[in-house]
Write an enzyme that holds these catalytic residues in place. Structure first.
Site, PDB file in Angstrom:
ATOM      1  N   LYS A 130      -9.850  -3.203  -2.097  1.00  0.00           N
ATOM      2  CA  LYS A 130      -8.897  -3.090  -3.315  1.00  0.00           C
ATOM      3  C   LYS A 130      -8.745  -4.925  -4.101  1.00  0.00           C
ATOM      4  O   LYS A 130      -7.689  -5.414  -4.965  1.00  0.00           O
ATOM      5  CB  LYS A 130      -7.311  -3.373  -2.578  1.00  0.00           C
ATOM      6  CG  LYS A 130      -7.228  -1.732  -2.697  1.00  0.00           C
ATOM      7  CD  LYS A 130      -5.805  -1.283  -1.546  1.00  0.00           C
ATOM      8  CE  LYS A 130      -5.911  -0.790  -1.260  1.00  0.00           C
ATOM      9  NZ  LYS A 130      -4.000   0.162  -0.662  1.00  0.00           N
ATOM     10  N   SER A 167      -2.438   1.348  -4.359  1.00  0.00           N
ATOM     11  CA  SER A 167      -2.687   2.669  -4.070  1.00  0.00           C
ATOM     12  C   SER A 167      -4.079   3.180  -3.964  1.00  0.00           C
ATOM     13  O   SER A 167      -4.800   3.131  -5.449  1.00  0.00           O
ATOM     14  CB  SER A 167      -1.988   3.724  -3.675  1.00  0.00           C
ATOM     15  OG  SER A 167      -2.549   5.237  -3.036  1.00  0.00           O
ATOM     16  N   ALA A 168      -5.171   3.192  -3.229  1.00  0.00           N
ATOM     17  CA  ALA A 168      -6.623   4.166  -3.512  1.00  0.00           C
ATOM     18  C   ALA A 168      -5.460   5.752  -3.079  1.00  0.00           C
ATOM     19  O   ALA A 168      -7.689   6.302  -3.259  1.00  0.00           O
ATOM     20  CB  ALA A 168      -7.643   3.812  -2.540  1.00  0.00           C
ATOM     21  N   ASP A 179      -1.809  -0.823   6.280  1.00  0.00           N
ATOM     22  CA  ASP A 179      -1.910  -0.244   7.065  1.00  0.00           C
ATOM     23  C   ASP A 179      -3.247  -0.551   7.373  1.00  0.00           C
ATOM     24  O   ASP A 179      -3.955  -0.259   8.655  1.00  0.00           O
ATOM     25  CB  ASP A 179      -1.346   1.204   7.189  1.00  0.00           C
ATOM     26  CG  ASP A 179      -2.230   2.204   6.366  1.00  0.00           C
ATOM     27  OD1 ASP A 179      -2.517   2.072   4.854  1.00  0.00           O
ATOM     28  OD2 ASP A 179      -3.374   2.550   7.036  1.00  0.00           O
ATOM     29  N   ASP A 190       0.913  -1.028  -0.200  1.00  0.00           N
ATOM     30  CA  ASP A 190       0.331  -0.509   0.329  1.00  0.00           C
ATOM     31  C   ASP A 190       0.852   1.402   0.070  1.00  0.00           C
ATOM     32  O   ASP A 190       2.345   1.097   0.347  1.00  0.00           O
ATOM     33  CB  ASP A 190      -0.863   0.106   1.395  1.00  0.00           C
ATOM     34  CG  ASP A 190      -1.581   1.315   1.352  1.00  0.00           C
ATOM     35  OD1 ASP A 190      -2.636   1.932   0.869  1.00  0.00           O
ATOM     36  OD2 ASP A 190      -1.746   2.059   2.516  1.00  0.00           O
ATOM     37  N   ASP A 238       0.305   4.949   1.024  1.00  0.00           N
ATOM     38  CA  ASP A 238      -0.650   6.116   2.327  1.00  0.00           C
ATOM     39  C   ASP A 238      -0.309   5.190   2.930  1.00  0.00           C
ATOM     40  O   ASP A 238      -1.128   4.719   3.739  1.00  0.00           O
ATOM     41  CB  ASP A 238      -1.823   6.601   2.132  1.00  0.00           C
ATOM     42  CG  ASP A 238      -2.195   7.975   0.847  1.00  0.00           C
ATOM     43  OD1 ASP A 238      -1.062   8.845   0.541  1.00  0.00           O
ATOM     44  OD2 ASP A 238      -2.415   7.433  -0.243  1.00  0.00           O
ATOM     45  N   GLU A 258     -13.685   5.134   8.365  1.00  0.00           N
ATOM     46  CA  GLU A 258     -12.331   4.074   7.804  1.00  0.00           C
ATOM     47  C   GLU A 258     -11.894   3.309   8.946  1.00  0.00           C
ATOM     48  O   GLU A 258     -11.434   2.339   8.430  1.00  0.00           O
ATOM     49  CB  GLU A 258     -11.468   5.058   7.154  1.00  0.00           C
ATOM     50  CG  GLU A 258     -10.402   3.815   6.369  1.00  0.00           C
ATOM     51  CD  GLU A 258      -9.307   4.610   5.241  1.00  0.00           C
ATOM     52  OE1 GLU A 258      -9.076   6.205   5.249  1.00  0.00           O
ATOM     53  OE2 GLU A 258      -8.344   4.427   4.885  1.00  0.00           O
TER      54      GLU A 258
HETATM   55  P1  TMP Z   1      -4.062   4.169   0.317  1.00  0.00           P
HETATM   56  O1  TMP Z   1      -4.879   2.989  -0.428  1.00  0.00           O
HETATM   57  O2  TMP Z   1      -2.746   4.667  -0.188  1.00  0.00           O
HETATM   58  O3  TMP Z   1      -3.117   3.998   1.651  1.00  0.00           O
HETATM   59  O4  TMP Z   1      -4.931   5.605   0.045  1.00  0.00           O
HETATM   60  C1  TMP Z   1      -5.596   5.459   0.707  1.00  0.00           C
HETATM   61  C2  TMP Z   1      -5.462   6.990   1.851  1.00  0.00           C
HETATM   62  O5  TMP Z   1      -6.300   8.364   1.509  1.00  0.00           O
HETATM   63  C3  TMP Z   1      -6.939   6.079   3.482  1.00  0.00           C
HETATM   64  O6  TMP Z   1      -6.544   5.495   3.961  1.00  0.00           O
HETATM   65  C4  TMP Z   1      -7.481   7.897   2.819  1.00  0.00           C
HETATM   66  C5  TMP Z   1      -7.152   8.903   2.157  1.00  0.00           C
HETATM   67  N1  TMP Z   1      -7.909   9.403   1.663  1.00  0.00           N
HETATM   68  C6  TMP Z   1      -7.559  10.647   2.138  1.00  0.00           C
HETATM   69  O7  TMP Z   1      -6.226  10.730   3.351  1.00  0.00           O
HETATM   70  N2  TMP Z   1      -8.257  12.720   1.622  1.00  0.00           N
HETATM   71  C7  TMP Z   1      -9.274  11.458   0.715  1.00  0.00           C
HETATM   72  O8  TMP Z   1      -9.814  12.502   0.243  1.00  0.00           O
HETATM   73  C8  TMP Z   1      -9.296  10.516   0.083  1.00  0.00           C
HETATM   74  C9  TMP Z   1     -10.331  10.006  -0.589  1.00  0.00           C
HETATM   75  C10 TMP Z   1      -8.667   9.339   1.180  1.00  0.00           C
HETATM   76 MG    MG Z   2      -2.581   3.304   3.833  1.00  0.00          MG
END
Ligand code: TMP
Ligand code: MG
Length: 302
Positions: free
Chosen positions: A212, A163-164, A237, A48, A50, A95
């Protein structure tokens, strides 16, 4: 077994740190041994981005996610900043809420991502301003990231970053940290710009924290670089990150590592029950690096 365990604590002493929790230590040990015997040629890493490859906080301040990096006057106006923050304050607690199931969270995550992406599209974000926004942000990869990326490159182990977040921003973060290397593959939400370089949509199927699995089945399964590598080291995470390896067919060994950054006491039990190794408030890549060092070493290979 006894002897192996001793060997293990000598060779990967990082696993003895008190921030490292394991439900079943012997399973972790056996998996790492099996991966080491098979070697770097059988390994792929799925991570992942973030709050997994990036830090959660630094000097007491939250480190921005790829979406939050876009919160810059260069790209969005004050009203949009305000709305995005309100959405974050509403949906982020959902979340990470330990009392709700992934099924309950799923439609709410779709809502969050959809609203944010609509807001961003309205702002007519310019592609040529993204690099500067990343430079001006406090984005930060975890300590030890360089060792992590360098070892994977050296050993020709593919790294799939799943990554989301926002793919274009993610790419810029790793480019500016000099680790956008040829073995790095990315699945994420990519921006679609018009001919003049203005954001008009997001490409493809939306990826959020709890879908995912679908992304893994439709994208990762087709990635040639990952094929023929049945051993997977997975880093995440969120509990939703555990499905990132669902596209790996005929896997032999999977070792999952979960960074538990926030709501530690509330989520500890579910993380221990779900990830093989849980790292509590650890802002470094020390444990993944130590495991990779061991797996990709040729010593004692039978
Ligand atoms: P990841 O899959 O790389 O961890 O990214 C997703 C993360 O992004 C998730 O934990 C929530 C975060 N996120 C924000 O911080 N701000 C936002 O506006 C959105 C839609 C998600
Ligand atoms: Mg993450």
């Amino acid at each position: 077994m006894h002897c192996k365990t001793k060997l293990f604590s000598v060779q990967i002493p990082e696993l003895a740190k008190c921030s490292v929790l394991m439900r079943e230590r012997s399973r972790v040990e056996e998996t790492i041994y099996a991966m080491q015997r098979a070697g770097a040629g059988s390994l792929q890493v799925i991570s992942d981005f973030d709050m997994t490859l990036t830090r959660f906080a630094h000097n007491g301040k939250r480190v921005p996610t790829t979406h939050n990096i876009l919160d810059n006057q260069l790209l969005i106006d004050e009203d949009c900043t305000k709305k995005m923050r309100e959405l974050l304050n509403t949906y982020y607690p959902i979340e990470i809420d330990a009392s709700r199931t992934a099924e309950e969270k799923l439609p709410l995550m779709v809502e969050w991502w959809t609203k944010v992406h609509e807001l961003l599209i309205q702002q007519r974000i310019r592609k040529d301003m993204l690099a500067q926004a990343v430079r001006e942000s406090s984005a930060m990869l975890r300590d030890g990231y360089k060792v992590f990326f360098d070892r994977l490159t050296e050993q020709q182990v593919p790294l799939l970053i799943f990554s989301a977040g926002v793919g274009d921003v993610l790419e810029e973060v790793i480019r500016q940290n000099h680790v956008f290397l040829p073995n790095v593959h990315i699945i994420s939400n990519y921006m679609d710009f018009d001919q003049t370089g203005v954001l008009r949509a997001f490409k493809g199927q939306l990826i959020h924290t709890f879908n995912k699995r679908e992304g893994a089945l439709s994208h990762a399964a087709g990635l040639r670089a990952l094929q023929g590598r049945p051993n997977v080291l997975l880093l995440g995470d969120s509990l939703g990150d555990l499905t990132m390896a669902d596209g790996v067919s005929e896997h032999q060994n999977i070792l999952t590592i979960g960074f538990l950054n926030d709501q530690v006491e509330e989520r500890k039990e579910s993380y221990i029950n779900s990830f093989d190794i849980v790292l509590v408030k650890d802002e470094t890549m020390d444990v993944p690096n130590a495991i990779l060092r061991y797996i990709t070493s040729s010593r004692d290979r039978k």
